[in-house]
Design a protein around this motif. Structure first.
Motif, mmCIF file in Angstrom:
data_model
loop_
_atom_site.group_PDB
_atom_site.id
_atom_site.type_symbol
_atom_site.label_atom_id
_atom_site.label_comp_id
_atom_site.label_asym_id
_atom_site.label_seq_id
_atom_site.Cartn_x
_atom_site.Cartn_y
_atom_site.Cartn_z
ATOM 1 N N ASP A 1 6.987 12.725 -16.730
ATOM 2 C CA ASP A 1 7.694 11.767 -15.793
ATOM 3 C C ASP A 1 7.955 12.490 -14.498
ATOM 4 O O ASP A 1 8.000 12.014 -13.337
ATOM 5 N N SER A 2 8.490 13.804 -14.678
ATOM 6 C CA SER A 2 8.698 14.757 -13.624
ATOM 7 C C SER A 2 7.579 15.056 -12.777
ATOM 8 O O SER A 2 7.633 14.841 -11.348
ATOM 9 N N THR A 3 6.407 15.380 -13.183
ATOM 10 C CA THR A 3 5.214 15.613 -12.587
ATOM 11 C C THR A 3 4.663 14.292 -11.643
ATOM 12 O O THR A 3 4.316 14.486 -10.457
ATOM 13 N N VAL A 4 4.742 13.005 -12.326
ATOM 14 C CA VAL A 4 4.351 11.909 -12.077
ATOM 15 C C VAL A 4 5.086 11.534 -10.561
ATOM 16 O O VAL A 4 4.774 11.235 -9.543
ATOM 17 N N ALA A 5 6.327 11.858 -10.709
ATOM 18 C CA ALA A 5 7.567 11.375 -9.690
ATOM 19 C C ALA A 5 7.185 12.431 -8.294
ATOM 20 O O ALA A 5 7.239 11.981 -7.135
ATOM 21 N N LYS A 6 6.823 13.791 -8.859
ATOM 22 C CA LYS A 6 6.488 14.812 -7.552
ATOM 23 C C LYS A 6 5.284 14.419 -7.033
ATOM 24 O O LYS A 6 5.211 14.750 -5.710
ATOM 25 N N MET A 7 4.209 14.039 -7.897
ATOM 26 C CA MET A 7 2.750 13.643 -7.050
ATOM 27 C C MET A 7 3.079 12.463 -6.297
ATOM 28 O O MET A 7 2.465 12.505 -5.116
ATOM 29 N N ASN A 8 3.742 11.596 -6.727
ATOM 30 C CA ASN A 8 3.955 10.337 -5.928
ATOM 31 C C ASN A 8 4.570 10.698 -4.560
ATOM 32 O O ASN A 8 4.299 10.178 -3.496
ATOM 33 N N ALA A 9 5.682 11.656 -4.770
ATOM 34 C CA ALA A 9 6.139 11.984 -3.333
ATOM 35 C C ALA A 9 5.592 12.707 -2.812
ATOM 36 O O ALA A 9 5.615 12.568 -1.345
ATOM 37 N N LEU A 10 4.440 13.579 -3.238
ATOM 38 C CA LEU A 10 3.572 14.245 -2.190
ATOM 39 C C LEU A 10 2.643 13.318 -1.689
ATOM 40 O O LEU A 10 2.404 13.580 -0.301
ATOM 41 N N ARG A 11 2.281 12.312 -2.208
ATOM 42 C CA ARG A 11 1.290 11.142 -1.616
ATOM 43 C C ARG A 11 2.385 10.719 -0.520
ATOM 44 O O ARG A 11 1.475 10.404 0.545
ATOM 45 N N LYS A 12 3.509 10.252 -0.686
ATOM 46 C CA LYS A 12 3.962 9.471 0.381
ATOM 47 C C LYS A 12 4.633 10.498 1.564
ATOM 48 O O LYS A 12 4.422 9.730 2.657
ATOM 49 N N SER A 13 4.359 11.923 1.423
ATOM 50 C CA SER A 13 4.737 12.756 2.329
ATOM 51 C C SER A 13 3.387 13.119 2.937
ATOM 52 O O SER A 13 3.679 14.033 4.099
ATOM 53 N N GLY A 14 2.170 12.714 2.431
ATOM 54 C CA GLY A 14 0.917 13.086 3.134
ATOM 55 C C GLY A 14 0.536 14.549 2.653
ATOM 56 O O GLY A 14 -0.575 15.209 3.185
ATOM 57 N N GLN A 15 1.096 15.256 1.618
ATOM 58 C CA GLN A 15 1.091 16.550 1.278
ATOM 59 C C GLN A 15 -0.247 16.813 0.205
ATOM 60 O O GLN A 15 -0.136 15.967 -0.738
ATOM 61 N N PHE A 16 -1.142 17.697 0.448
ATOM 62 C CA PHE A 16 -2.209 17.873 -0.356
ATOM 63 C C PHE A 16 -3.046 16.616 -0.362
ATOM 64 O O PHE A 16 -4.116 16.958 -1.393
ATOM 65 N N CYS A 17 -3.035 15.838 0.363
ATOM 66 C CA CYS A 17 -3.722 14.566 0.355
ATOM 67 C C CYS A 17 -5.275 14.991 0.741
ATOM 68 O O CYS A 17 -5.434 15.389 1.883
ATOM 69 N N ASP A 18 -6.214 14.208 0.114
ATOM 70 C CA ASP A 18 -7.535 14.304 0.442
ATOM 71 C C ASP A 18 -8.345 13.185 0.705
ATOM 72 O O ASP A 18 -9.610 12.976 0.627
ATOM 73 N N VAL A 19 -7.647 11.940 0.753
ATOM 74 C CA VAL A 19 -8.245 10.595 0.975
ATOM 75 C C VAL A 19 -7.390 9.720 1.729
ATOM 76 O O VAL A 19 -6.094 9.658 1.757
ATOM 77 N N ARG A 20 -8.086 9.003 2.673
ATOM 78 C CA ARG A 20 -7.197 8.387 3.621
ATOM 79 C C ARG A 20 -7.808 6.916 3.529
ATOM 80 O O ARG A 20 -8.795 6.491 3.555
ATOM 81 N N LEU A 21 -7.008 6.143 3.218
ATOM 82 C CA LEU A 21 -7.373 4.464 2.847
ATOM 83 C C LEU A 21 -7.022 3.746 4.170
ATOM 84 O O LEU A 21 -5.513 3.821 4.602
ATOM 85 N N GLN A 22 -7.650 3.039 4.905
ATOM 86 C CA GLN A 22 -7.505 2.408 6.188
ATOM 87 C C GLN A 22 -7.700 1.074 5.720
ATOM 88 O O GLN A 22 -8.565 0.535 5.480
ATOM 89 N N VAL A 23 -6.417 0.182 5.500
ATOM 90 C CA VAL A 23 -6.345 -0.980 5.200
ATOM 91 C C VAL A 23 -5.780 -1.836 6.472
ATOM 92 O O VAL A 23 -4.574 -1.977 6.547
ATOM 93 N N CYS A 24 -6.639 -2.631 7.210
ATOM 94 C CA CYS A 24 -6.119 -3.431 7.937
ATOM 95 C C CYS A 24 -5.232 -2.753 9.273
ATOM 96 O O CYS A 24 -4.318 -3.321 9.373
ATOM 97 N N GLY A 25 -5.731 -1.821 9.432
ATOM 98 C CA GLY A 25 -4.809 -0.840 10.676
ATOM 99 C C GLY A 25 -3.984 -0.131 9.973
ATOM 100 O O GLY A 25 -3.321 0.657 10.701
ATOM 101 N N HIS A 26 -3.633 -0.139 8.914
ATOM 102 C CA HIS A 26 -2.670 0.644 8.238
ATOM 103 C C HIS A 26 -3.210 1.883 7.537
ATOM 104 O O HIS A 26 -4.210 1.732 6.708
ATOM 105 N N GLU A 27 -2.682 3.113 7.618
ATOM 106 C CA GLU A 27 -3.018 4.288 6.854
ATOM 107 C C GLU A 27 -2.337 4.722 5.688
ATOM 108 O O GLU A 27 -1.130 5.095 5.806
ATOM 109 N N LEU A 28 -3.035 4.833 4.516
ATOM 110 C CA LEU A 28 -2.292 5.192 3.129
ATOM 111 C C LEU A 28 -3.161 6.349 2.702
ATOM 112 O O LEU A 28 -4.454 6.547 2.383
#
Length: 650
Positions: free
Chosen positions: A16-43
């Motif tokens: 649970d701790s690791t999953v939460a940290k990975m999701n936090a990293l995703r939301k802050s854009g850290q270590f991310c290596d894929v960008r999803l462009q969805v109708c003008g929004h970048e995820l």
């Protein structure tokens, strides 16, 4: 001490701790290596995580020519919020979506090939299905190609066809009207066999005769049920394209109609919001047409010779109405004769019990009002079509006659009397979205005149007159799924619309009336949930106030005013059409139940004539009604017999 023993430790909080940290990293854009462009929004996200959850993205990442760079994947047809929900699910294994977003999440999961999420979303939608949204759910499941969900929706419709057929989505579907002529010694087969023959006839018309589905729906199609149990085109000499042969017994025999090739070569455009476009795309290509869905879904025999069916024709969800007739009489779409029905001689004691004269048409979602001592019933649905005819009831004669028809067919509207004229506004014409147009009726000229339109299209709105103005309150949003808070006033002298204070609660299908200088809005539905709340409008300070709620939550009820009190009649409680009636006393600010009607009625009309309340038309849960009944406030009784009318006039 066990030799060569292993140290075993299981950290229950690690995952649970690791999953939460990975999701936090995703939301802050850290270590991310894929960008999803969805109708003008970048995820932003991590390629490895998404590849584990989505076979579709795995295929994309696996074929990426630069696997060590940042991947860019673009989606122009998905909802950004829905994709964000799927990303959260990919990192946390928790799916949390607002109910309005479930369809969008399903659609995104289908693209990503996330089958488990698709199943969960499909099961959720099925759990929320009822007669009001079944057509919408079926259209969605069909567009997604979900055979499992589609089968369950169709099973629901088969069990609840009559309830579904009364709903807005159903009434807006394209309609095919068939009139089938029968030999005297023949009867139509059972529902399933009958409509398999109908589907075969439509296919022949499209493929062999070169017809278009749109053209077949433009008018009533006359067919002949032959002695060898086949449905073939039929018609009379007057249509110019059929032959009729007289036999020794002077009966009519119908033969196959010759196709009018020149009229079917042109490409037809859909006049009702493009719902027939699948047929347009494939009409000239039999192979392509054959691949489109042809399916009988459900049918009901509504009377001895009338059938209602829901089917998919050439990929288009359609309603089919079928009338079986023993001889070529008047088309079911024609205006009925205005003469009173023929009567027969009978002893007086038998005649006393005959019911009040019914309307010429069954009507649900009609507009009603009292004008010059008569009850006016306008428009409404009768399952076959949306009506523009207007009928006038004279209680002294117990008879209905027609007055000038409205300019526009409409239902799901209300009618009010203002300065001696009738006013109607908005509603639905059964084909397109909600209407914004309105019209007024001059009883002296017997004609309808168009009035300035509403600023927005509106259906299921409440209408009443107050202080020489016409008020339009609430109604459905353009999608028909949420009530509105809007309130608008029309000045008939200046012919202008103005805004008023908004309702406290969104409402559509509310009952609206005026009493002692106030306007009351009663019940209705906020979205699909029926309301028992009531609001009162004070035009002096332009404010709405909640007052005592009704005993029964209801939408599609009708209201009449008598002796300074409000009488609320029938409606729908979310599962059943209602017979119950209650009255509101403003002096006490309380509601109490009264005697129930003889019939359940939702979306009926009521009007006060003299000291009597009349209820007319509506839907009883099985049939659209043309019957009427009346209420005597002194005895607290409803009666549908003409004998009671005679007693009141004495």
């Amino acid at each position: 001490m066990i030799p060569n023993a292993y140290l075993i430790f299981e950290d229950e909080s690690f995952l649970d701790s690791t999953v939460a940290k990975m999701n936090a990293l995703r939301k802050s854009g850290q270590f991310c290596d894929v960008r999803l462009q969805v109708c003008g929004h970048e995820l932003m996200a991590h390629r490895a995580v998404l590849a584990c959850c989505s076979p579709y993205l795995f295929e994309i990442f696996n074929s990426d020519i630069e696997p060590h760079g940042v991947s860019h994947v673009t989606f122009e047809d998905l909802d950004p919020e829905a994709v964000e929900i799927l990303l959260n699910y990919a990192y946390t294994a928790q799916l949390k979506a607002d109910k309005e977003l479930v369809k969008e999440v399903y659609s995104a999961a289908k693209r990503f090939k996330m089958e488990r999420v698709k199943q969960i979303c499909g099961d959720y939608l099925l759990s929320k299905m009822d007669s009001q949204n079944a057509i919408s759910f079926r259209n969605f499941a069909s567009s997604m190609g979900d055979v499992r969900v589609l089968a369950k929706v169709d099973a629901f419709i088969q069990d609840h066809l009559l309830e579904v057929s009364e709903q807005e989505d159903f009434l807006k579907l394209p309609r095919l009207k068939l009139e089938v002529m029968l030999e005297d010694n023949l009867t139509l087969p059972s529902n399933g066999k009958l409509y398999s023959k109908v589907l075969n006839w439509v296919q022949r018309s499209l493929w062999e005769n070169g017809d278009h589905l749109e053209r077949l729906m433009e008018e009533v199609q006359t067919l002949y049920y032959s002695p060898d149990h086949k449905l073939v085109d039929g018609g009379l000499v007057i249509d110019g394209h059929s032959e009729v042969f007289g036999g020794e017994e002077d009966h009519l025999q119908f033969v196959q109609k010759k196709p009018v090739r020149e009229s079917t070569q042109r490409q037809m455009s859909c006049s009702s919001s493009g719902s027939l476009s699948p047929s347009n795309q494939a009409a000239n290509d039999p192979k392509q047409t054959a691949r489109r869905e042809w399916k009988y879904i459900a049918s009901e025999k509504t009377t001895n010779n009338t059938y209602l069916c829901l089917a998919v024709l050439d990929g288009v969800l359609c309603v089919i109405f079928l009338h079986g007739r023993n001889s070529p009489q008047t088309s079911p779409s024609s205006t009925p004769c205005l003469m009173k029905s023929l009567s027969f001689e009978a002893p007086p004691e038998e005649l006393e019990e005959h019911p009040l004269s019914p309307m010429h048409y069954a009507r649900s979602g009609l507009g009603t009002a009292a004008l010059n001592g008569r009850l006016i019933a306008a428009g409404g649905y009768n399952r076959e079509e949306c009506l523009r005819t207007v009928e006038c009831y004279d209680p002294k004669e117990d008879s209905w006659t027609f007055i000038a028809p409205m300019r526009t067919p409409r239902a799901r509207f209300q009618m009010a009397v203002l300065m001696g004229q009738l006013y109607v506004i908005g509603g639905s014409n059964g084909h397109s979205d909600e209407l914004s147009c309105g019209e007024s009726y001059d009883p002296h000229a017997d004609e309808w005149t168009q009035i300035p339109e509403l600023r927005t299209n509106r259906c299921n709105a409440g209408v009443c007159s107050l202080n020489n103005k016409l008020y339009v309150v609430g109604g459905s949003d353009p999608c028909g799924q949420k009530g509105l808070k809007n309130c608008d006033a029309f000045d008939p002298v200046n012919k202008t619309w103005s805004n008023c204070a908004s309702l406290n609660i969104r409402r559509h299908q509310a009952a609206v009336c005026e009493l002692d200088g106030f306007m009351y809005v009663i019940g209705g539905a906020e979205s699909w949930n029926c309301l028992n709340t009531v609001e009162r409008y004070n035009p002096e300070n332009n404010t709405w106030t909640l007052i005592a709620p009704m005993n029964v939550a209801r939408r599609g009820a009708a209201v009449a005013v008598h002796a300074g009190k409000l009488f609320v009649v029938g409606g729908f409680d979310g599962s059943h059409a209602l017979r119950c009636v209650e009255v509101y006393d403003p002096a006490r600010n309380e509601w109490r139940m009264l005697g129930s009607m003889t019939s359940s009625r939702s979306n009926a009309g009521v009007a006060m004539l003299g000291e009597t309340i009349y209820a007319v038309g509506g839907f009883d849960g099985n049939e659209f009604l043309n019957s009427m009944e009346m209420y005597n406030p002194e005895t607290d009784e409803w009666n549908d017999c003409a004998q009671a009318l005679s007693a009141l006039s004495e």
